[in-house]
Design an enzyme around this catalytic site. Sequence first.
Site, mmCIF file in Angstrom:
data_model
loop_
_atom_site.group_PDB
_atom_site.id
_atom_site.type_symbol
_atom_site.label_atom_id
_atom_site.label_comp_id
_atom_site.label_asym_id
_atom_site.label_seq_id
_atom_site.Cartn_x
_atom_site.Cartn_y
_atom_site.Cartn_z
ATOM 1 N N GLU A 116 0.828 -1.219 0.000
ATOM 2 C CA GLU A 116 0.000 0.000 0.000
ATOM 3 C C GLU A 116 0.857 1.263 0.000
ATOM 4 O O GLU A 116 0.351 2.357 0.271
ATOM 5 C CB GLU A 116 -0.951 0.021 1.207
ATOM 6 N N HIS A 140 -2.739 2.420 8.297
ATOM 7 C CA HIS A 140 -3.802 1.569 7.768
ATOM 8 C C HIS A 140 -3.931 0.338 8.657
ATOM 9 O O HIS A 140 -2.943 -0.345 8.925
ATOM 10 C CB HIS A 140 -3.458 1.152 6.330
ATOM 11 N N HIS A 142 -6.906 -2.972 10.087
ATOM 12 C CA HIS A 142 -8.108 -3.756 9.786
ATOM 13 C C HIS A 142 -8.949 -3.893 11.064
ATOM 14 O O HIS A 142 -9.081 -4.998 11.595
ATOM 15 C CB HIS A 142 -7.715 -5.150 9.271
ATOM 16 N N GLU A 170 -17.527 12.009 22.512
ATOM 17 C CA GLU A 170 -16.344 12.816 22.186
ATOM 18 C C GLU A 170 -15.863 12.663 20.737
ATOM 19 O O GLU A 170 -14.904 13.325 20.330
ATOM 20 C CB GLU A 170 -15.242 12.527 23.205
ATOM 21 N N HIS A 211 -12.779 -3.628 4.081
ATOM 22 C CA HIS A 211 -11.335 -3.835 4.160
ATOM 23 C C HIS A 211 -10.730 -3.229 5.435
ATOM 24 O O HIS A 211 -10.103 -3.943 6.216
ATOM 25 C CB HIS A 211 -10.663 -3.240 2.905
HETATM 26 P P1 13P Z 1 1.151 -5.380 3.125
HETATM 27 O O1 13P Z 1 1.573 -6.640 3.849
HETATM 28 O O2 13P Z 1 1.724 -5.324 1.728
HETATM 29 O O3 13P Z 1 1.447 -4.149 3.941
HETATM 30 O O4 13P Z 1 -0.432 -5.443 2.922
HETATM 31 C C1 13P Z 1 -1.283 -5.561 4.007
HETATM 32 C C2 13P Z 1 -2.612 -4.900 3.792
HETATM 33 O O5 13P Z 1 -3.295 -4.600 4.735
HETATM 34 C C3 13P Z 1 -3.050 -4.588 2.417
HETATM 35 O O6 13P Z 1 -4.125 -3.720 2.391
HETATM 36 ZN ZN ZN Z 2 -5.280 -3.788 4.304
#
Ligand code: 13P
Ligand code: ZN
Length: 279
Positions: A116, A140, A142, A170, A211
């Site tokens: 990413e 980023h 999950h 808040e 995602h």
């Molecule tokens: P990477 O292992 O390449 O960082 O990818 C993980 C991910 O969350 C892709 O969206």
């Molecule tokens: Zn991801």
Amino acid sequence: MSILDVKVIQDYIRMCNDGWLQGWHERNGGNLTYRMKPEEVEECRPYFQKPGPWIDMGVSGINLAGEYFITTGSGKFFRNVILDPEHSIGIVEINDRADSWRIVWGLEGNAKPTSEFPSHFMNHSVRSKVTNGKCRVIYHAHPPNLIAMTYILPLSAREFTRALWKSATECPVVFPDGVGVVPWMVPGGTEIARATSQVMEKYDVAVWAHHGLFCSGPDFDTTFGLMHTVEKSAQIYNLVMSSGQGRVRQTITDDNLRAIAEEFGVTLNEEFFGEPEID
Ligand code: 13P
Ligand code: ZN
């Protein structure tokens, strides 16, 4: 002394581990990039290795020419960052045309920056511009509750912002501009990078449908705190929806939101007001 004694590297590793402990980084899920300050680059420079070759990113952002980023490696597990930083993370330098990176430290064993990286890079470019250089962190993750919400709410900034603002008092103070939403797209490429950076022109949070989430901020604490706040609000939203079977007896009203904004001295994005209240 080693590069692992440098504060910015320690702080970066701590944030990766905090994310792992929250349960947001199954396997290699998620990635973190940090745009280094010039003095931090100088602290780390004695430990730089012979630079690798320049690798084209497929995107560019001229305001980031010559910058250095700490990045997680593609396919690397957040849970291993603290145990084996040299193989899990690295530092990359950006070229003068701001379209390529090369590794100057870490990512040992032929590892590469996160898949990413184009999204991170374009988000850094945009956020740096709109914050006058203050933004340094793109994160980023999950987080499961936020991802679950993307299956039940319309995929709009308005729907997500209102649901999250109203799920914890808040929240409007922490993300007064609201959150943007990117529809489902194939991850890891330049197309999702462009779509996300467009959203990040307006918001410091971007939802990736089905995602995960992208957060941006000036430092590790603020950015981690933003991710944590959004995910906790999403958890409360899901608890309310499941325990109440979709029925909500009372909620934070639009007038309540305005009162919070006044008390805390923040300006809320007015676009998101005005939906009929649930009765
Ligand atoms: P990477 O292992 O390449 O960082 O990818 C993980 C991910 O969350 C892709 O969206
Ligand atoms: Zn991801």
